[in-house]
Write a protein that holds these residues in place. Structure first.
Motif, PDB file in Angstrom:
ATOM      1  N   VAL A 361       0.661  -1.592   0.053  1.00 41.94           N
ATOM      2  CA  VAL A 361      -0.250   0.135  -0.082  1.00 41.94           C
ATOM      3  C   VAL A 361       0.635   1.687  -0.227  1.00 41.94           C
ATOM      4  O   VAL A 361       0.903   2.102  -0.784  1.00 41.94           O
ATOM      5  N   ALA A 362       1.677   1.889   1.113  1.00 38.89           N
ATOM      6  CA  ALA A 362       3.067   1.734   0.831  1.00 38.89           C
ATOM      7  C   ALA A 362       3.879   2.523  -0.479  1.00 38.89           C
ATOM      8  O   ALA A 362       3.771   3.680  -0.534  1.00 38.89           O
ATOM      9  N   GLY A 363       3.502   1.391  -1.226  1.00 41.12           N
ATOM     10  CA  GLY A 363       4.217   1.371  -2.339  1.00 41.12           C
ATOM     11  C   GLY A 363       3.616   2.017  -3.190  1.00 41.12           C
ATOM     12  O   GLY A 363       4.461   2.528  -4.371  1.00 41.12           O
ATOM     13  N   ILE A 364       2.018   2.657  -3.141  1.00 37.84           N
ATOM     14  CA  ILE A 364       1.475   3.504  -4.587  1.00 37.84           C
ATOM     15  C   ILE A 364       2.304   4.739  -4.237  1.00 37.84           C
ATOM     16  O   ILE A 364       2.721   5.080  -5.273  1.00 37.84           O
ATOM     17  N   ALA A 365       2.234   4.990  -2.882  1.00 35.59           N
ATOM     18  CA  ALA A 365       2.897   6.035  -3.340  1.00 35.59           C
ATOM     19  C   ALA A 365       4.642   7.067  -3.742  1.00 35.59           C
ATOM     20  O   ALA A 365       4.541   7.812  -3.690  1.00 35.59           O
ATOM     21  N   THR A 366       5.424   5.420  -3.276  1.00 35.93           N
ATOM     22  CA  THR A 366       6.480   6.127  -3.584  1.00 35.93           C
ATOM     23  C   THR A 366       6.624   6.086  -5.022  1.00 35.93           C
ATOM     24  O   THR A 366       7.400   6.370  -5.202  1.00 35.93           O
ATOM     25  N   LEU A 367       5.415   5.622  -5.746  1.00 39.74           N
ATOM     26  CA  LEU A 367       5.829   4.775  -6.863  1.00 39.74           C
ATOM     27  C   LEU A 367       5.050   5.870  -8.022  1.00 39.74           C
ATOM     28  O   LEU A 367       5.747   6.875  -8.642  1.00 39.74           O
ATOM     29  N   ALA A 368       3.324   6.582  -6.914  1.00 37.22           N
ATOM     30  CA  ALA A 368       3.979   7.225  -7.585  1.00 37.22           C
ATOM     31  C   ALA A 368       4.285   8.743  -7.569  1.00 37.22           C
ATOM     32  O   ALA A 368       4.331   9.902  -8.389  1.00 37.22           O
ATOM     33  N   ASN A 369       4.956   8.837  -6.649  1.00 33.08           N
ATOM     34  CA  ASN A 369       5.701  10.319  -6.372  1.00 33.08           C
ATOM     35  C   ASN A 369       6.680  10.362  -6.691  1.00 33.08           C
ATOM     36  O   ASN A 369       7.059  11.261  -7.273  1.00 33.08           O
ATOM     37  N   ARG A 370       7.357   9.043  -7.150  1.00 33.65           N
ATOM     38  CA  ARG A 370       8.295   9.246  -8.161  1.00 33.65           C
ATOM     39  C   ARG A 370       8.275   8.995 -10.009  1.00 33.65           C
ATOM     40  O   ARG A 370       8.857   9.808 -11.036  1.00 33.65           O
ATOM     41  N   ALA A 371       7.085   9.199 -10.173  1.00 32.83           N
ATOM     42  CA  ALA A 371       6.238   9.453 -11.426  1.00 32.83           C
ATOM     43  C   ALA A 371       6.209  10.666 -11.404  1.00 32.83           C
ATOM     44  O   ALA A 371       6.062  11.066 -12.970  1.00 32.83           O
ATOM     45  N   TYR A 372       5.762  11.388 -10.552  1.00 34.45           N
ATOM     46  CA  TYR A 372       5.511  12.666 -10.875  1.00 34.45           C
ATOM     47  C   TYR A 372       6.250  13.157 -10.682  1.00 34.45           C
ATOM     48  O   TYR A 372       6.867  14.793 -12.027  1.00 34.45           O
ATOM     49  N   ILE A 373       7.539  13.033  -9.958  1.00 34.62           N
ATOM     50  CA  ILE A 373       9.573  13.540 -10.282  1.00 34.62           C
ATOM     51  C   ILE A 373       9.748  13.548 -11.759  1.00 34.62           C
ATOM     52  O   ILE A 373       9.967  14.379 -12.185  1.00 34.62           O
ATOM     53  N   THR A 374       9.088  12.452 -12.574  1.00 32.51           N
ATOM     54  CA  THR A 374      10.003  12.131 -13.343  1.00 32.51           C
ATOM     55  C   THR A 374       8.683  13.295 -14.559  1.00 32.51           C
ATOM     56  O   THR A 374       9.601  13.642 -15.490  1.00 32.51           O
TER      57      THR A 374
END
Length: 561
Positions: A361-374
């Motif tokens: 579940v926390a990995g959703i935030a990690t992945l979304a944050n990386r996508a946003y920064i990208t």
């Protein structure tokens, strides 16, 4: 609906009209003034037609079925209808577990309707000409492949539904349009007077998907994969735009970028639509098929928002659900898309998947944050303020005919806790976060996993005022809770129940064509975290759906192999 409407209109001696359920205020006014539900084209009373077809798009539309029947003045239960009442037919995705709504239908079409609707009409015309009774007509319909007549089945001592007589099939197998490449393609849809959310021309380019996501009912019920030829697609787009005036075209399917000629189609459309201001969109981008060239091809002259569906926040969970994409696939797709000129993107995830942990579940935030920064890094510095990204989190609902059909839904309170875990994981402030209401998903889960006893729940909920349950502003949990208490049912138990592999399933008399042993093997592979390849681009995975079909018919026009 548009395709069936067109087909029926082409049959000798047949005429079709459409009817839509009005919003709650209009329905109340119609009842007050004694105006029954009427058709769009001729304003004719729906109750005066020979047949009434109702689509079954999702479980939360169940109470609308009763609302439509009641507003039309048609008895709710099939067993209460007389010789002068319309024959009420159902069809759509929920036909693969029809039991919760079965008592309200005379017959339900399982699978694709383009061919079977003609057979149903022929049977109706022949029986009507002979003066046959309603009961005789229903028996005739039950002989048509893909037609389920609920009144002709009852449970045996084990709980399995069995036909009353040997001339009625024990298993109703879905219908498949084999010659999909030459099947009708509707380019002249109804154009609404009011502005609507899906305000665009929609052209179906591909049917079926063999990616094998274990949660996905559509990926199972629409197998095998079939394509429309590039020429037919381009022609339909040009004709559709000419007669509708839309300024956007959506090339629809479960996985449009899997079309073997998608590059050719997009290049031709971009050339044809050049300088017209018309945009082309693909609603179902595959992360592993969306490279630099594809990004520019889809963009055309207008760049609406993109949607990607990683589904899970970690690779471990994506392997469990057989979502064969990686984090790098998403990051690469985001980078290419924003470099191509997009500035808005939505990411879809699910919570409550089998095997999910708080780390996932926390990995959703990690992945979304990386996508946003990208995305921010992919655009010029002066344009970074225009970058938008949102994530939508749905609650997983186990569906009939999938590898997860035996798995019970996660409790609503636990879903709420996991949403809290996601919030606490720290999404970037520039990301818009939305999630589905767990209590709404509870009703969906209770109906998707239940048998015919759920019909009483639906009827009582409707009597309690439930309708348009998929609309947030109309959903009334208390109407369902009161209905459950009144009918002696437990919503949580219905949704959360796990079935044993050898236990009778409420929907097992309905066949998607996919072998149950294959689904059980996929469930076992999920428990092991093992993935299964897409058979469209590799070897056969023995799901069973193609066994009774000629391979040339299944793959004709697809250029796959």
């Amino acid at each position: 609906i548009g395709i069936l409407y067109d087909i029926i209109g082409r049959q000798e001696g047949c005429a079709a009209e459409r009817a839509y359920l009005p919003w709650v205020d209009m329905a109340a006014r119609m009842r007050h003034d004694g105006i029954p539900l009427f058709s769009l084209e001729g304003c004719a009373s729906v109750a005066g037609f020979d047949l009434l077809g109702i689509t079954l798009p999702h479980e939360l539309a169940a109470t609308n079925i009763l609302e439509a029947l009641d507003l039309a003045g048609i008895p709710l239960h099939a067993t209460e209808r007389g010789e002068g009442d319309p024959l009420v037919l159902g069809g759509g995705p929920c036909a693969f577990n029809p039991e919760p709504v079965a008592p309200f239908f005379d017959a339900i079409v399982v699978g694709e309707g383009e061919e079977v609707i003609v057979e149903v009409l022929d049977a109706h015309k022949a029986n009507k000409a002979q003066g046959a009774s309603r009961a005789t007509l229903l028996r005739a319909l039950a002989q048509i492949e893909g037609v389920y007549v609920p009144q002709l089945y009852e449970p045996d001592a084990t709980g399995r539904l069995q036909p009353h007589s040997p001339d009625v099939p024990a298993t109703v197998c879905k219908r498949i349009v084999k010659d999909f490449a030459n099947s009708p393609l509707i380019a002249r849809p109804v154009v609404p007077f009011a502005e609507v959310s899906q305000d665009r021309l929609v052209i179906e380019v591909l049917r079926g998907c063999t990616r094998g996501c274990r949660f996905c009912q559509a990926g199972m019920i629409y197998r095998p994969v079939r394509e429309r030829p590039a020429d037919a697609i381009v022609k339909a787009v040009v004709q559709g735009l000419a007669c509708t005036g839309f300024d956007e075209v959506s090339l629809a399917s479960l996985s449009t970028t899997d079309h073997s000629q998608i590059e050719t189609i997009l290049r031709r459309l971009n050339h044809t639509l050049s300088a017209t201001g018309v945009g082309v969109s693909i609603p179902s981008q595959r992360l592993d098929a969306f490279g630099v060239d594809m990004a520019y091809l889809v963009a055309g002259e207008k760049k609406a928002g993109l949607t990607f569906a990683p589904e899970a926040g970690t690779q471990r969970l994506r392997d469990i659900i057989n979502k064969n994409v990686t984090e790098q696939d998403l990051i690469s797709a985001i980078q290419h898309a924003y470099q191509a000129g997009w500035r808005r993107c939505k990411l879809y995830f699910m919570i409550g998947l089998p095997g999910e942990t708080d780390a996932d579940v926390a990995g959703i935030a990690t992945l979304a944050n990386r996508a946003y920064i990208t995305a921010k890094d992919a655009v010029p510095e002066k344009e970074r303020g225009s970058v938008r990204m949102s994530i939508s989190v749905a609650v997983f609902v186990p569906k009939a005919g999938t590898a997860f059909q035996w798995y019970g839904q996660v409790a609503s309170d636990e879903i709420t806790r996991r949403i809290g875990v996601l919030k606490a994981a720290g999404l970037h402030k520039g990301i818009d976060f939305r999630w589905h209401e767990p209590k709404t998903s509870l009703i969906e889960g209770a109906l998707s996993r239940s048998g015919r006893q759920a019909a009483a729940l639906i009827e009582q909920a409707w009597l309690n005022g439930a309708r348009f349950d998929a609309w947030t502003e109309q959903f009334r949990l208390n109407a369902w809770q009161e209905a459950a208490a009144q009918t002696g049912l437990d919503l949580d138990a219905m949704a959360q129940r796990c079935y044993e592999p050898d236990e009778p399933l409420p929907w097992e008399h309905i066949s998607t064509g996919v072998d149950t042993r294959y689904l059980q093997l996929e469930w076992q592979r999920a428990l092991e975290g093992a993935t299964t390849d897409d058979c469209s681009f590799g070897s056969c995975t023995a799901c069973g759906v193609c066994q009774s079909l000629d391979a040339a018919v299944v793959l004709g026009g697809a250029s796959r192999g």
